[in-house]
Design a protein around this motif. Structure first.
Motif, PDB file in Angstrom:
ATOM      1  N   VAL A 156     -16.640   1.936  -8.059  1.00  0.00           N
ATOM      2  CA  VAL A 156     -18.038   2.110  -8.433  1.00  0.00           C
ATOM      3  C   VAL A 156     -18.263   1.199  -9.638  1.00  0.00           C
ATOM      4  O   VAL A 156     -17.554   1.308 -10.646  1.00  0.00           O
ATOM      5  N   LEU A 157     -19.235   0.295  -9.521  1.00  0.00           N
ATOM      6  CA  LEU A 157     -19.489  -0.706 -10.547  1.00  0.00           C
ATOM      7  C   LEU A 157     -20.842  -0.469 -11.190  1.00  0.00           C
ATOM      8  O   LEU A 157     -21.812  -0.125 -10.508  1.00  0.00           O
ATOM      9  N   ALA A 158     -20.911  -0.663 -12.499  1.00  0.00           N
ATOM     10  CA  ALA A 158     -22.140  -0.384 -13.235  1.00  0.00           C
ATOM     11  C   ALA A 158     -22.469  -1.534 -14.175  1.00  0.00           C
ATOM     12  O   ALA A 158     -21.588  -2.174 -14.741  1.00  0.00           O
ATOM     13  N   ASP A 159     -23.778  -1.772 -14.346  1.00  0.00           N
ATOM     14  CA  ASP A 159     -24.248  -2.807 -15.258  1.00  0.00           C
ATOM     15  C   ASP A 159     -25.770  -2.723 -15.315  1.00  0.00           C
ATOM     16  O   ASP A 159     -26.398  -2.046 -14.492  1.00  0.00           O
ATOM     17  N   ILE A 207     -12.857   2.483 -16.503  1.00  0.00           N
ATOM     18  CA  ILE A 207     -12.705   1.255 -17.280  1.00  0.00           C
ATOM     19  C   ILE A 207     -14.008   0.997 -18.019  1.00  0.00           C
ATOM     20  O   ILE A 207     -14.998   0.550 -17.442  1.00  0.00           O
ATOM     21  N   GLY A 208     -14.020   1.326 -19.305  1.00  0.00           N
ATOM     22  CA  GLY A 208     -15.199   1.116 -20.146  1.00  0.00           C
ATOM     23  C   GLY A 208     -15.203  -0.313 -20.647  1.00  0.00           C
ATOM     24  O   GLY A 208     -14.583  -0.640 -21.662  1.00  0.00           O
ATOM     25  N   ASN A 209     -15.889  -1.170 -19.907  1.00  0.00           N
ATOM     26  CA  ASN A 209     -15.881  -2.603 -20.203  1.00  0.00           C
ATOM     27  C   ASN A 209     -17.210  -3.096 -20.759  1.00  0.00           C
ATOM     28  O   ASN A 209     -17.267  -4.177 -21.346  1.00  0.00           O
ATOM     29  N   ALA A 210     -18.284  -2.332 -20.594  1.00  0.00           N
ATOM     30  CA  ALA A 210     -19.577  -2.775 -21.111  1.00  0.00           C
ATOM     31  C   ALA A 210     -19.524  -2.886 -22.621  1.00  0.00           C
ATOM     32  O   ALA A 210     -18.853  -2.101 -23.294  1.00  0.00           O
ATOM     33  N   THR A 262       0.820  -1.205   0.000  1.00  0.00           N
ATOM     34  CA  THR A 262       0.000   0.000   0.000  1.00  0.00           C
ATOM     35  C   THR A 262       0.857   1.260   0.000  1.00  0.00           C
ATOM     36  O   THR A 262       0.527   2.250   0.647  1.00  0.00           O
ATOM     37  N   ASP A 263       1.956   1.205  -0.734  1.00  0.00           N
ATOM     38  CA  ASP A 263       2.780   2.408  -0.802  1.00  0.00           C
ATOM     39  C   ASP A 263       2.051   3.469  -1.597  1.00  0.00           C
ATOM     40  O   ASP A 263       1.204   3.195  -2.424  1.00  0.00           O
ATOM     41  N   SER A 264       2.409   4.705  -1.371  1.00  0.00           N
ATOM     42  CA  SER A 264       1.690   5.823  -1.968  1.00  0.00           C
ATOM     43  C   SER A 264       1.870   5.893  -3.475  1.00  0.00           C
ATOM     44  O   SER A 264       1.134   6.595  -4.149  1.00  0.00           O
ATOM     45  N   ASP A 265       2.892   5.175  -4.024  1.00  0.00           N
ATOM     46  CA  ASP A 265       3.140   5.213  -5.455  1.00  0.00           C
ATOM     47  C   ASP A 265       2.317   4.188  -6.221  1.00  0.00           C
ATOM     48  O   ASP A 265       2.369   4.136  -7.447  1.00  0.00           O
ATOM     49  N   SER A 266       1.570   3.317  -5.518  1.00  0.00           N
ATOM     50  CA  SER A 266       0.760   2.311  -6.178  1.00  0.00           C
ATOM     51  C   SER A 266      -0.284   2.975  -7.074  1.00  0.00           C
ATOM     52  O   SER A 266      -0.949   3.926  -6.679  1.00  0.00           O
ATOM     53  N   THR A 267      -0.429   2.447  -8.283  1.00  0.00           N
ATOM     54  CA  THR A 267      -1.424   2.991  -9.214  1.00  0.00           C
ATOM     55  C   THR A 267      -2.832   2.842  -8.676  1.00  0.00           C
ATOM     56  O   THR A 267      -3.669   3.730  -8.839  1.00  0.00           O
ATOM     57  N   TRP A 268      -3.100   1.722  -8.013  1.00  0.00           N
ATOM     58  CA  TRP A 268      -4.472   1.383  -7.668  1.00  0.00           C
ATOM     59  C   TRP A 268      -4.850   1.685  -6.223  1.00  0.00           C
ATOM     60  O   TRP A 268      -6.026   1.935  -5.946  1.00  0.00           O
ATOM     61  N   ASP A 269      -3.915   1.632  -5.306  1.00  0.00           N
ATOM     62  CA  ASP A 269      -4.267   1.769  -3.899  1.00  0.00           C
ATOM     63  C   ASP A 269      -4.884   3.128  -3.610  1.00  0.00           C
ATOM     64  O   ASP A 269      -4.258   4.160  -3.805  1.00  0.00           O
ATOM     65  N   GLY A 270      -6.138   3.115  -3.197  1.00  0.00           N
ATOM     66  CA  GLY A 270      -6.856   4.348  -2.898  1.00  0.00           C
ATOM     67  C   GLY A 270      -7.440   5.046  -4.108  1.00  0.00           C
ATOM     68  O   GLY A 270      -8.143   6.057  -3.959  1.00  0.00           O
ATOM     69  N   ALA A 271      -7.173   4.554  -5.310  1.00  0.00           N
ATOM     70  CA  ALA A 271      -7.673   5.209  -6.525  1.00  0.00           C
ATOM     71  C   ALA A 271      -9.183   5.018  -6.662  1.00  0.00           C
ATOM     72  O   ALA A 271      -9.721   3.963  -6.334  1.00  0.00           O
ATOM     73  N   GLY A 272      -9.855   6.045  -7.162  1.00  0.00           N
ATOM     74  CA  GLY A 272     -11.283   5.966  -7.442  1.00  0.00           C
ATOM     75  C   GLY A 272     -11.488   5.422  -8.846  1.00  0.00           C
ATOM     76  O   GLY A 272     -11.127   6.072  -9.827  1.00  0.00           O
ATOM     77  N   VAL A 273     -12.072   4.222  -8.942  1.00  0.00           N
ATOM     78  CA  VAL A 273     -12.166   3.502 -10.214  1.00  0.00           C
ATOM     79  C   VAL A 273     -13.617   3.187 -10.537  1.00  0.00           C
ATOM     80  O   VAL A 273     -14.358   2.681  -9.692  1.00  0.00           O
ATOM     81  N   VAL A 274     -14.013   3.460 -11.774  1.00  0.00           N
ATOM     82  CA  VAL A 274     -15.330   3.093 -12.286  1.00  0.00           C
ATOM     83  C   VAL A 274     -15.162   1.965 -13.299  1.00  0.00           C
ATOM     84  O   VAL A 274     -14.300   2.035 -14.178  1.00  0.00           O
ATOM     85  N   ILE A 275     -15.973   0.919 -13.165  1.00  0.00           N
ATOM     86  CA  ILE A 275     -15.951  -0.207 -14.109  1.00  0.00           C
ATOM     87  C   ILE A 275     -17.359  -0.416 -14.632  1.00  0.00           C
ATOM     88  O   ILE A 275     -18.283  -0.683 -13.854  1.00  0.00           O
ATOM     89  N   GLY A 309     -15.514  -7.886 -16.509  1.00  0.00           N
ATOM     90  CA  GLY A 309     -15.774  -6.748 -15.634  1.00  0.00           C
ATOM     91  C   GLY A 309     -15.731  -7.129 -14.168  1.00  0.00           C
ATOM     92  O   GLY A 309     -15.158  -6.416 -13.336  1.00  0.00           O
ATOM     93  N   ALA A 310     -16.331  -8.275 -13.824  1.00  0.00           N
ATOM     94  CA  ALA A 310     -16.298  -8.753 -12.443  1.00  0.00           C
ATOM     95  C   ALA A 310     -14.877  -9.102 -12.028  1.00  0.00           C
ATOM     96  O   ALA A 310     -14.464  -8.850 -10.891  1.00  0.00           O
ATOM     97  N   ALA A 311     -14.111  -9.680 -12.954  1.00  0.00           N
ATOM     98  CA  ALA A 311     -12.719 -10.018 -12.649  1.00  0.00           C
ATOM     99  C   ALA A 311     -11.889  -8.764 -12.411  1.00  0.00           C
ATOM    100  O   ALA A 311     -11.025  -8.737 -11.523  1.00  0.00           O
ATOM    101  N   TYR A 312     -12.119  -7.721 -13.193  1.00  0.00           N
ATOM    102  CA  TYR A 312     -11.457  -6.440 -12.929  1.00  0.00           C
ATOM    103  C   TYR A 312     -11.760  -5.985 -11.499  1.00  0.00           C
ATOM    104  O   TYR A 312     -10.874  -5.540 -10.768  1.00  0.00           O
ATOM    105  N   ALA A 313     -13.042  -6.046 -11.136  1.00  0.00           N
ATOM    106  CA  ALA A 313     -13.440  -5.572  -9.809  1.00  0.00           C
ATOM    107  C   ALA A 313     -12.737  -6.358  -8.713  1.00  0.00           C
ATOM    108  O   ALA A 313     -12.203  -5.781  -7.752  1.00  0.00           O
TER     109      ALA A 313
END
Length: 299
Positions: free
Chosen positions: A69-72, A118-121, A33-46, A54-58
């Motif tokens: 935030v997940l959409a379908d 992440i535009g996966n739909a 959980t270092d601060s340089d991680s691309t994903w840790d704490g990032a706000g992501v929409v799938i 899409g579920a695997a991404y989540a």
């Protein structure tokens, strides 16, 4: 949100290879959980997050520490994935401008800011020469215009702050083609082209863009096509959705535009560009195998 069509529906050019795929719902490792991680704490929409890729991404990005935030369109699957990933679920339709706007608003309200989209739909609508106007229109709306509509809302905000990441789940069909479905092949080419345009136009301004282009993936979409076509698409081994998610994480870490869960697609793409007539001849041979399985009038 229009459901995940489980991308990766593409006719390949190589010999079949065995692939020992990891279980789709195995326990997922989490990076530090270092601060340089691309994903840790990032706000992501799938989008298209109720099942498949899409579920695997989540699952994968939740393990990396992302806030999701997940959409379908599918409420039950969406609810299940959201519960296990501690995500916010938004049911809606990304085939319209209003659907995309509502999702961006809801996500911004929850996340504070959207760091990664992440535009996966996607959809696989219409088959063959006689695919109707409705199938073509739906394919354009979901497989191409949904990305353009999301980018119109997100890119200006990202330019102001100097960062943002836009990910398109396309398909190897967008780099090569797919036999049987012109609507899918053409619009996936469009999705890749739009992602390329975003990267070329905004890459120097801190906007990162990636296009995910798998071949066969073990999803409902692959299971829904006829046996002969599935055998051709899966000639290089049908991956698990979790393999596609891992390929995305790896590509983002390397900052590579093309995400190729099947690495051999790079060779096919290169061959297509430099030996186009020979490549087309090979595709015609693959089509002949399909012709033996069903009449030409069915396409």
């Amino acid at each position: 949100m229009t459901s995940d069509c489980d991308e990766g529906r593409s006719a390949g050019c190589g010999q079949a290879r065995e692939h020992a795929a990891a279980a789709e719902h195995e326990e997922l490792p989490r990076r530090g959980t270092d601060s340089d991680s691309t994903w840790d704490g990032a706000g992501v929409v799938i989008t298209g997050a109720a099942q498949g890729i899409g579920a695997a991404y989540a699952d994968r990005l939740a393990a990396e520490g992302a806030r999701l935030v997940l959409a379908d369109l599918k409420p039950e699957g969406l609810r299940s994935v959201a519960e296990r990933t501690n995500a916010i679920a938004v049911q809606g339709d990304c085939s319209t401008s209003e659907g995309i706007r509502q999702l961006v608003d809801r996500a911004t309200e929850h996340l504070g800011d959207i760091d990664v989209w992440i535009g996966n739909a996607g959809v696989d609508a219409g088959q063959g020469l006689h695919a109707d106007e409705a199938s073509w229109d739906l394919s354009w709306q979901v497989n191409v215009l949904a990305h353009a509509r999301a980018a119109r809302l997100l890119i200006p905000r990202w330019l102001e702050r100097g960062s943002g990441r836009f990910i398109v789940t396309a398909s190897a069909a967008g780099l090569l083609t797919v036999l049987g479905s012109p609507t899918y092949a053409v619009t996936k080419h469009g999705a890749v082209a739009y992602a390329e345009w975003l990267a070329a136009t905004y890459g120097a301004h801190g906007i990162k863009v990636h296009a995910v282009c798998p071949q066969g993936v073990q999803t409902d979409m692959l299971a829904g096509i006829d046996e002969a076509a599935a055998a051709i698409i899966s000639a290089d081994g049908a991956l698990q959705p979790s393999d596609v998610a891992q390929a995305l994480v790896d590509a983002v870490e390397r900052e590579t535009f093309l995400v190729l869960p099947h690495p051999q697609v790079a060779d096919y793409y290169r061959y297509r560009a430099t030996h186009t007539d020979k490549w087309l001849s090979g595709m015609q041979s693959l089509q002949a195998k399909l012709d033996a399985a069903r009449p030409l009038t069915d396409r």
